[in-house]
Motif scaffolding. Structure first.
Motif, PDB file in Angstrom:
ATOM      1  N   ALA A   4       0.852  -1.190   0.000  1.00 30.16           N
ATOM      2  CA  ALA A   4       0.000   0.000   0.000  1.00 30.16           C
ATOM      3  C   ALA A   4       0.891   1.243   0.000  1.00 30.16           C
ATOM      4  N   LYS A   5       0.501   2.233  -0.827  1.00 26.56           N
ATOM      5  CA  LYS A   5       1.241   3.491  -0.852  1.00 26.56           C
ATOM      6  C   LYS A   5       0.262   4.646  -1.038  1.00 26.56           C
ATOM      7  N   LEU A   6       0.287   5.577  -0.100  1.00 19.69           N
ATOM      8  CA  LEU A   6      -0.546   6.774  -0.174  1.00 19.69           C
ATOM      9  C   LEU A   6       0.371   7.978  -0.322  1.00 19.69           C
ATOM     10  N   VAL A  26      -1.373  13.370   3.795  1.00 19.24           N
ATOM     11  CA  VAL A  26      -0.667  12.238   4.402  1.00 19.24           C
ATOM     12  C   VAL A  26       0.007  11.381   3.325  1.00 19.24           C
ATOM     13  N   SER A  27       1.260  11.038   3.552  1.00 20.39           N
ATOM     14  CA  SER A  27       1.980  10.094   2.698  1.00 20.39           C
ATOM     15  C   SER A  27       2.469   8.939   3.560  1.00 20.39           C
ATOM     16  N   LEU A  28       2.230   7.715   3.082  1.00 23.08           N
ATOM     17  CA  LEU A  28       2.571   6.519   3.868  1.00 23.08           C
ATOM     18  C   LEU A  28       2.762   5.336   2.939  1.00 23.08           C
ATOM     19  N   ALA A  29       3.814   4.572   3.160  1.00 24.84           N
ATOM     20  CA  ALA A  29       4.044   3.331   2.416  1.00 24.84           C
ATOM     21  C   ALA A  29       4.081   2.165   3.396  1.00 24.84           C
ATOM     22  N   ILE A  30       3.340   1.092   3.071  1.00 26.77           N
ATOM     23  CA  ILE A  30       3.311  -0.120   3.891  1.00 26.77           C
ATOM     24  C   ILE A  30       3.975  -1.241   3.087  1.00 26.77           C
ATOM     25  N   THR A  48     -10.077   6.892   9.097  1.00 22.07           N
ATOM     26  CA  THR A  48     -10.181   7.367   7.708  1.00 22.07           C
ATOM     27  C   THR A  48      -9.039   6.814   6.877  1.00 22.07           C
ATOM     28  N   LEU A  49      -7.832   6.834   7.416  1.00 20.45           N
ATOM     29  CA  LEU A  49      -6.674   6.297   6.709  1.00 20.45           C
ATOM     30  C   LEU A  49      -6.856   4.814   6.425  1.00 20.45           C
ATOM     31  N   LEU A  50      -7.349   4.077   7.406  1.00 26.48           N
ATOM     32  CA  LEU A  50      -7.596   2.651   7.234  1.00 26.48           C
ATOM     33  C   LEU A  50      -8.641   2.417   6.130  1.00 26.48           C
ATOM     34  N   SER A  61      -8.158  14.374  -2.435  1.00 27.70           N
ATOM     35  CA  SER A  61      -7.024  14.595  -3.336  1.00 27.70           C
ATOM     36  C   SER A  61      -5.888  13.671  -2.929  1.00 27.70           C
ATOM     37  N   GLY A  62      -4.928  13.505  -3.824  1.00 27.51           N
ATOM     38  CA  GLY A  62      -3.815  12.603  -3.561  1.00 27.51           C
ATOM     39  C   GLY A  62      -3.994  11.272  -4.260  1.00 27.51           C
ATOM     40  N   LYS A  63      -3.054  10.363  -4.027  1.00 30.09           N
ATOM     41  CA  LYS A  63      -3.028   9.089  -4.756  1.00 30.09           C
ATOM     42  C   LYS A  63      -2.930   7.918  -3.786  1.00 30.09           C
ATOM     43  N   VAL A  64      -3.725   6.864  -4.037  1.00 32.52           N
ATOM     44  CA  VAL A  64      -3.693   5.637  -3.243  1.00 32.52           C
ATOM     45  C   VAL A  64      -3.420   4.469  -4.189  1.00 32.52           C
ATOM     46  N   VAL A  65      -2.351   3.729  -3.906  1.00 33.45           N
ATOM     47  CA  VAL A  65      -1.986   2.557  -4.705  1.00 33.45           C
ATOM     48  C   VAL A  65      -2.003   1.334  -3.795  1.00 33.45           C
ATOM     49  N   ILE A  66      -2.803   0.317  -4.164  1.00 26.63           N
ATOM     50  CA  ILE A  66      -2.916  -0.912  -3.386  1.00 26.63           C
ATOM     51  C   ILE A  66      -2.524  -2.084  -4.269  1.00 26.63           C
ATOM     52  N   ALA A  67      -1.546  -2.866  -3.797  1.00 19.78           N
ATOM     53  CA  ALA A  67      -1.065  -4.038  -4.543  1.00 19.78           C
ATOM     54  C   ALA A  67      -0.715  -3.668  -5.983  1.00 19.78           C
ATOM     55  N   GLY A  68      -0.084  -2.508  -6.141  1.00 15.76           N
ATOM     56  CA  GLY A  68       0.368  -2.073  -7.455  1.00 15.76           C
ATOM     57  C   GLY A  68      -0.677  -1.411  -8.323  1.00 15.76           C
TER      58      GLY A  68
END
Length: 227
Positions: A4-6, A26-30, A48-50, A61-68
């Protein structure tokens, strides 16, 4: 590998003329295999993040990438399809189907994913064993304690072998002993299967199990033990 990458994610809720910024850039990489806790007071933005990681909501706004896969442009149905094969959920109130047995609750995601009877039986029995509930397979939720129900919920979340398990306050409705047991099981499964776990909590009993603690306050990440 990132599961996961936000990136610079903002989530604003509007009620009439009132705007509430739940997340504010918020920016976060798991990474795959992490056992991560999102912590912070009520209203800090952790739930909310979860929800954004779980594709249950979309950012303002922003970008959420899950499993590529970038999820921000997906339709509701496309996000549901992504969740079905990639993400498992454990909820505060267990969310088991009351008319189904423990076995049948765990089996449900496998039915929805089209697994045949033999595959379903093998997987359900494996998971019942993994969470110590084999002897309770035929009990309905109202015949189980809170701790036992949450074990079934953990097994159900793992049924489809997802890359990511998300848990929202998984011990909030459990006493100390049952809360510890559920966390021990989740930690053990994380180590044995390599499945990534991310959980939101304010419970010190849960935080101590985390390999990484991400602290939120007023919609911002203010501390990250991985950095």
């Amino acid at each position: 590998m990132e599961v996961a990458k936000l990136t610079d994610v903002t989530r604003i809720y509007k009620i009439g003329e009132v705007e509430t910024r739940a997340l504010n850039g918020v920016s976060l990489a798991i990474e795959s295999g992490e056992f991560t806790s999102l912590v912070g007071p009520s209203g800090s933005g952790k739930t909310t993040l979860l929800q954004l990681i779980g594709c249950l909501d979309q950012p303002t706004s922003g970008k959420v990438v899950i499993a590529g896969m970038e999820t921000t442009g997906l339709s509701r149905n496309q996000r549901a399809d992504l969740r079905k094969g990639t993400i498992g959920f454990v909820f505060q109130f267990f969310a088991l189907i009351p008319t189904l047995t423990a076995y049948e609750n765990i089996e449900m995601p496998l039915l929805l994913n089209g697994k045949n009877a033999a595959e379903r039986k093998q997987r359900v029995m494996e998971l019942l064993s993994a969470v110590g509930m084999t002897d309770r397979a035929n009990n309905r939720p109202d015949q189980l304690s809170g701790g036992q129900q949450q074990r079934v919920a953990v097994a159900r979340a793992l049924a489809t072998d997802p890359k990511l398990i998300l848990a929202d306050e998984p011990t909030a409705n459990l006493d100390t002993e049952n809360g510890e047991q559920v966390m021990e099981i989740m930690k053990k499964l994380n180590k044995e299967t390599g499945t990534t776990f991310v959980f939101a909590t304010h419970d010190p009993r849960v935080i101590k199990y985390a390999g990484r603690v991400v602290t939120l306050q007023d919609g911002l990440i203010v501390k990250d033990s991985a950095k």
